[in-house]
Design a protein around this motif. Structure first.
Motif, PDB file in Angstrom:
ATOM      1  N   ILE A   1     -33.903 -93.021  69.327  1.00  0.00           N
ATOM      2  CA  ILE A   1     -33.504 -93.951  70.812  1.00  0.00           C
ATOM      3  C   ILE A   1     -33.357 -95.296  70.630  1.00  0.00           C
ATOM      4  N   GLU A   2     -32.394 -95.990  71.270  1.00  0.00           N
ATOM      5  CA  GLU A   2     -31.909 -97.120  71.066  1.00  0.00           C
ATOM      6  C   GLU A   2     -32.859 -98.125  72.053  1.00  0.00           C
ATOM      7  N   LEU A   3     -33.142 -99.078  71.519  1.00  0.00           N
ATOM      8  CA  LEU A   3     -33.997 -99.779  72.450  1.00  0.00           C
ATOM      9  C   LEU A   3     -33.435-100.939  73.219  1.00  0.00           C
ATOM     10  N   ASN A   4     -32.148-100.988  73.095  1.00  0.00           N
ATOM     11  CA  ASN A   4     -31.375-102.175  73.741  1.00  0.00           C
ATOM     12  C   ASN A   4     -31.510-102.234  75.338  1.00  0.00           C
ATOM     13  N   SER A   5     -31.914-101.202  75.812  1.00  0.00           N
ATOM     14  CA  SER A   5     -31.920-101.392  77.285  1.00  0.00           C
ATOM     15  C   SER A   5     -33.338-102.010  78.093  1.00  0.00           C
ATOM     16  N   ILE A   6     -34.407-102.070  77.290  1.00  0.00           N
ATOM     17  CA  ILE A   6     -35.319-102.302  77.822  1.00  0.00           C
ATOM     18  C   ILE A   6     -35.641-104.128  78.473  1.00  0.00           C
ATOM     19  N   GLY A   7     -35.047-104.957  77.568  1.00  0.00           N
ATOM     20  CA  GLY A   7     -35.337-106.322  77.804  1.00  0.00           C
ATOM     21  C   GLY A   7     -34.267-106.887  78.825  1.00  0.00           C
ATOM     22  N   GLN A   8     -33.720-106.040  79.416  1.00  0.00           N
ATOM     23  CA  GLN A   8     -32.305-106.345  80.204  1.00  0.00           C
ATOM     24  C   GLN A   8     -32.705-107.426  81.177  1.00  0.00           C
ATOM     25  N   ASP A   9     -33.887-107.430  81.852  1.00  0.00           N
ATOM     26  CA  ASP A   9     -34.130-108.556  82.888  1.00  0.00           C
ATOM     27  C   ASP A   9     -34.521-109.977  82.059  1.00  0.00           C
ATOM     28  N   ALA A  10     -34.574-109.958  80.905  1.00  0.00           N
ATOM     29  CA  ALA A  10     -35.213-111.100  80.213  1.00  0.00           C
ATOM     30  C   ALA A  10     -33.850-111.848  79.612  1.00  0.00           C
ATOM     31  N   ASP A  11     -34.176-113.259  79.180  1.00  0.00           N
ATOM     32  CA  ASP A  11     -32.978-113.874  78.564  1.00  0.00           C
ATOM     33  C   ASP A  11     -32.757-113.152  77.194  1.00  0.00           C
ATOM     34  N   PHE A  12     -31.383-113.512  76.595  1.00  0.00           N
ATOM     35  CA  PHE A  12     -30.979-113.019  75.586  1.00  0.00           C
ATOM     36  C   PHE A  12     -32.201-112.853  74.281  1.00  0.00           C
ATOM     37  N   ASP A  13     -32.526-114.152  74.031  1.00  0.00           N
ATOM     38  CA  ASP A  13     -33.536-114.382  73.009  1.00  0.00           C
ATOM     39  C   ASP A  13     -34.738-113.405  72.993  1.00  0.00           C
ATOM     40  N   CYS A  14     -35.273-113.447  74.255  1.00  0.00           N
ATOM     41  CA  CYS A  14     -36.288-112.798  74.695  1.00  0.00           C
ATOM     42  C   CYS A  14     -36.167-111.333  74.557  1.00  0.00           C
ATOM     43  N   GLU A  15     -35.147-110.810  74.714  1.00  0.00           N
ATOM     44  CA  GLU A  15     -34.390-109.453  74.980  1.00  0.00           C
ATOM     45  C   GLU A  15     -34.734-109.118  73.535  1.00  0.00           C
ATOM     46  N   ILE A  16     -34.111-109.715  72.500  1.00  0.00           N
ATOM     47  CA  ILE A  16     -34.317-109.224  71.187  1.00  0.00           C
ATOM     48  C   ILE A  16     -35.642-109.176  70.740  1.00  0.00           C
ATOM     49  N   ILE A  17     -36.640-110.011  71.033  1.00  0.00           N
ATOM     50  CA  ILE A  17     -37.817-110.140  70.572  1.00  0.00           C
ATOM     51  C   ILE A  17     -38.667-108.957  71.299  1.00  0.00           C
ATOM     52  N   ILE A  18     -38.176-108.660  72.408  1.00  0.00           N
ATOM     53  CA  ILE A  18     -38.953-107.345  73.068  1.00  0.00           C
ATOM     54  C   ILE A  18     -38.757-106.145  72.320  1.00  0.00           C
ATOM     55  N   ASP A  19     -37.363-106.025  72.262  1.00  0.00           N
ATOM     56  CA  ASP A  19     -36.884-104.680  71.632  1.00  0.00           C
ATOM     57  C   ASP A  19     -37.321-104.651  70.155  1.00  0.00           C
ATOM     58  N   TYR A  20     -37.604-105.713  69.508  1.00  0.00           N
ATOM     59  CA  TYR A  20     -38.209-105.740  68.164  1.00  0.00           C
ATOM     60  C   TYR A  20     -39.563-105.344  68.094  1.00  0.00           C
ATOM     61  N   VAL A  21     -40.313-106.167  69.083  1.00  0.00           N
ATOM     62  CA  VAL A  21     -41.839-105.700  69.334  1.00  0.00           C
ATOM     63  C   VAL A  21     -41.977-104.141  69.579  1.00  0.00           C
ATOM     64  N   LEU A  22     -41.134-103.688  70.473  1.00  0.00           N
ATOM     65  CA  LEU A  22     -41.354-102.394  70.814  1.00  0.00           C
ATOM     66  C   LEU A  22     -41.011-101.610  69.772  1.00  0.00           C
ATOM     67  N   GLU A  23     -40.246-101.809  68.805  1.00  0.00           N
ATOM     68  CA  GLU A  23     -39.643-100.838  67.725  1.00  0.00           C
ATOM     69  C   GLU A  23     -40.651-100.882  66.590  1.00  0.00           C
ATOM     70  N   LYS A  24     -41.388-102.103  66.606  1.00  0.00           N
ATOM     71  CA  LYS A  24     -42.398-102.099  65.509  1.00  0.00           C
ATOM     72  C   LYS A  24     -43.687-101.456  66.023  1.00  0.00           C
ATOM     73  N   MET A  25     -43.833-101.417  67.375  1.00  0.00           N
ATOM     74  CA  MET A  25     -45.118-100.659  67.873  1.00  0.00           C
ATOM     75  C   MET A  25     -45.095 -99.346  67.443  1.00  0.00           C
ATOM     76  N   ASN A  26     -43.850 -98.750  67.362  1.00  0.00           N
ATOM     77  CA  ASN A  26     -43.783 -97.072  66.897  1.00  0.00           C
ATOM     78  C   ASN A  26     -44.279 -96.982  65.458  1.00  0.00           C
ATOM     79  N   GLU A  27     -44.719 -98.088  64.869  1.00  0.00           N
ATOM     80  CA  GLU A  27     -45.528 -98.002  63.617  1.00  0.00           C
ATOM     81  C   GLU A  27     -46.964 -98.019  63.680  1.00  0.00           C
ATOM     82  N   LEU A  28     -47.423 -98.083  64.957  1.00  0.00           N
ATOM     83  CA  LEU A  28     -48.954 -97.951  65.101  1.00  0.00           C
ATOM     84  C   LEU A  28     -49.131 -96.383  65.359  1.00  0.00           C
TER      85      LEU A  28
END
Lengths: 414, 172
Positions: free
Chosen positions: B94-121
């Protein structure tokens, strides 16, 4: 923010807190409708009526009634009522559907009265429920000719000029719907004047706002099938009631909350518009003007979202409101074109179209028409807009039938 | 929102409008960010709410009740997957790039990154992070949903957050 800043637990928590995911507003509404269909279809009609009768008395093991005198009176009434139901049912074995509906209608009046004893908000909610029932009946009437047999003839408004039972049924249902909606709004307005009922008023306003959105959706769909003056009036009325309820439901919200809600509402209108536009496109209808209109509304919506992100909530509210009204206008474009098309080829309705098209009558105020005077000039500046403009004789035609022009709001069978 | 009892369609509608976003978000984040599946499962949750409405104890929180229904549905869902591995694979695709759509660009990248890393839990740790910090439920409510004591739940949540931080640190 940089990745390294996530070392700070507070920063990490704030990122986690900011994760927001929402379902589409279109999904929300279609799912709600589908769930409601499921839950109502799961109970047989006769069981539903008995359940409703039991519900009248709020009979629950968790909340036994406090007023014993009232309880016993109601039980006595219940027994008399059950006897009546038995007689009504037994005497109408030939047409069980009609008999059940007849009983159902009787219960509706009792339910409203009992709800009134409980509280004003319960009664307001009950009127909304009844308006919803009429809308569902209208929907099934237009969707499925066979369901006509299940609609009680008592809904048929007296209309001597009409030679169509279907038209009478539609008018009767719509009149009854208008009546219930007006009653619900009247209660809401009464509650608004009472400071102690602020919370209940807000709840009822929210419920009314949500319900009118659904009603509107069904009415627009119904209008795509039959251009009936009563339906147009009902849609106008629903719009106005919904708008007023929406404004009331925003009381107490801050600028950000209002902006958010305005955008949600605009998104809903957008989804509704797209749904109707898709249908028309599938049927090969001309929708250029409506598509241009949607394009403009989308631009305004983007601006509203940008303003929201920038924190300018007041501007965001104004833009979202503007976009919402524009989507509403776009819907009118779709059906205005359809009216013109159906006038040309004599088709466009599942129920004998010619009978349901608006009659040309004189002396009716323009503000009663779904297609207002302003719309004549809406398309003036658009390329190719002339073809879609309403000619004066058309505009005069977008008014009610004789029956549809009565301002008095009473159910035909009341 | 205080829910007394769901007796009719009107009560049900009010429940739906109050909770659909929260439940959708919870499911969406837990099933690997699949929109269509999250929509279907959210609808199923509300159908179950209606079917089981008589079982709801009005003395308890409605919020925890509905989350418990959603959680049980997710457990069933995982069970129906042949193996956990298969599920993981699906998530990875799954691509995560749709989740942070409402946030600004930097925040969007961080959110996608955190969500991706959460999969390691682990699935349990991920659930706690979602419930506590994304859905922002109280520890007491989470304890009721996962059926553990308050203190134990609090410890689990802290551990999960700490582990997520460690994962992020290693990557940075």
């Amino acid at each position: 923010m940089h990745k390294t800043e996530l070392d700070n637990p507070k920063k990490l928590i704030s990122v986690l807190n900011s994760i927001d995911v929402s379902p589409d507003s279109g999904w929300k509404n279609s799912t709600m409708n589908s769930l409601l269909n499921n839950i109502t279809n799961k109970e047989p009609k006769d069981r539903k009526i008995i359940q409703r009768f039991i519900n009248l008395f709020n009979f629950s093991i968790y909340s036994p009634m406090k007023n014993k005198a009232l309880f016993y009176t109601l039980i006595a009434l219940c027994l008399i009522g059950l006897g009546t139901v038995g007689i009504a049912y037994a005497s109408n074995e030939a047409k069980p559907g009609d008999a059940l509906y007849f009983v159902d209608l009787g219960f509706e009046k009792v339910e409203v009265a009992i709800a009134g004893i409980k509280s004003e908000e319960a009664q307001g909610g009950k009127y909304l429920d009844l308006a919803e029932e009429r809308i569902s009946e209208l929907e099934s009437l237009l969707e499925d000719q066979e369901s006509l047999a299940l609609i009680p003839s008592v809904y048929a408004a007296e209309d001597e000029d009409s030679d169509s039972v279907d038209l009478e049924l539609i008018n009767g249902l719509v009149e009854n719907y208008n009546f219930n909606l007006a009653q619900a709004e009247e209660i809401l307005e009464k509650m608004e004047g009472n400071k102690n009922k602020r919370e209940s008023m807000l709840q009822l306003a929210k419920e009314m706002e949500g319900s009118t959105d659904e009603f509107e959706s069904v009415l627009v769909k119904a209008l795509s099938q039959t251009q009936n003056a009563g339906l147009i009036k009902a849609l106008e009325k629903t719009n106005k009631v919904g708008e007023r309820a929406f404004q009331k439901s925003l009381r107490g919200e801050n600028a950000e909350g209002i902006a958010e809600k305005e955008m949600e509402k605009a998104e809903f209108k957008k989804a509704m518009m797209n749904k109707h536009l898709e249908k028309k496109t599938d049927k090969g209808k001309k929708t250029d003007n409506a598509e241009n209109c949607v394009g403009e509304a989308n631009q305004i919506m983007i601006q509203a979202e940008n303003m929201y992100k920038e924190g300018d909530y007041e501007e965001s509210q104004n833009l979202a409101r503007e976009a919402r009204h524009m989507y509403q206008e776009c819907i009118r474009y779709v059906y205005r074109n359809q009216y013109k098309n159906s006038g040309e080829n004599g088709s466009g309705s599942v129920l004998e179209p010619n009978k349901y098209q608006l009659q040309e009558t004189e002396g009716v105020e323009d503000d009663q028409s779904y297609f207002t005077e302003d719309e004549q000039t809406d398309s003036a500046g658009e390329p190719g807009g002339v073809g879609n403009q309403i000619q004066p004789q058309d505009r005069d035609g977008y008014v009610g039938t004789e029956e549809g022009n009565h301002e008095e709001e009473r159910p035909g069978w009341n | 929102m205080k829910i007394k009892k769901i007796e009719n369609a009107t009560d049900f509608k009010s429940v739906f409008y109050s909770f659909n976003k929260k439940i959708y978000k919870y499911i969406f984040l837990r099933i690997g960010y699949r929109k269509a599946l999250a929509e279907d499962m959210t609808q199923e949750v509300f159908m179950k709410v209606w079917e089981k409405r008589e079982l709801y104890n009005t003395k308890k929180s409605f919020k925890t009740w509905i989350y418990t229904i959603a959680r049980n549905l997710l457990i069933d869902f995982y069970r129906k997957q042949d193996t956990r591995k298969k599920y993981r694979k699906a998530i990875d695709e799954i691509e995560l790039n749709s989740i942070g759509q409402d946030a600004d660009f930097d925040c969007e990248i961080i959110i996608d990154y955190v969500l991706e890393k959460m999969n390691e839990l682990s699935e349990a740790e991920k659930e706690l992070i979602i419930l506590r910090y994304i859905e922002q439920l109280e520890i007491e409510e989470i304890a009721e949903i996962i059926n553990h004591k308050y203190d134990t739940t609090k410890v689990y949540i802290n551990r999960a957050l700490h582990k997520l931080q460690e994962i992020l640190k290693q990557d940075a």
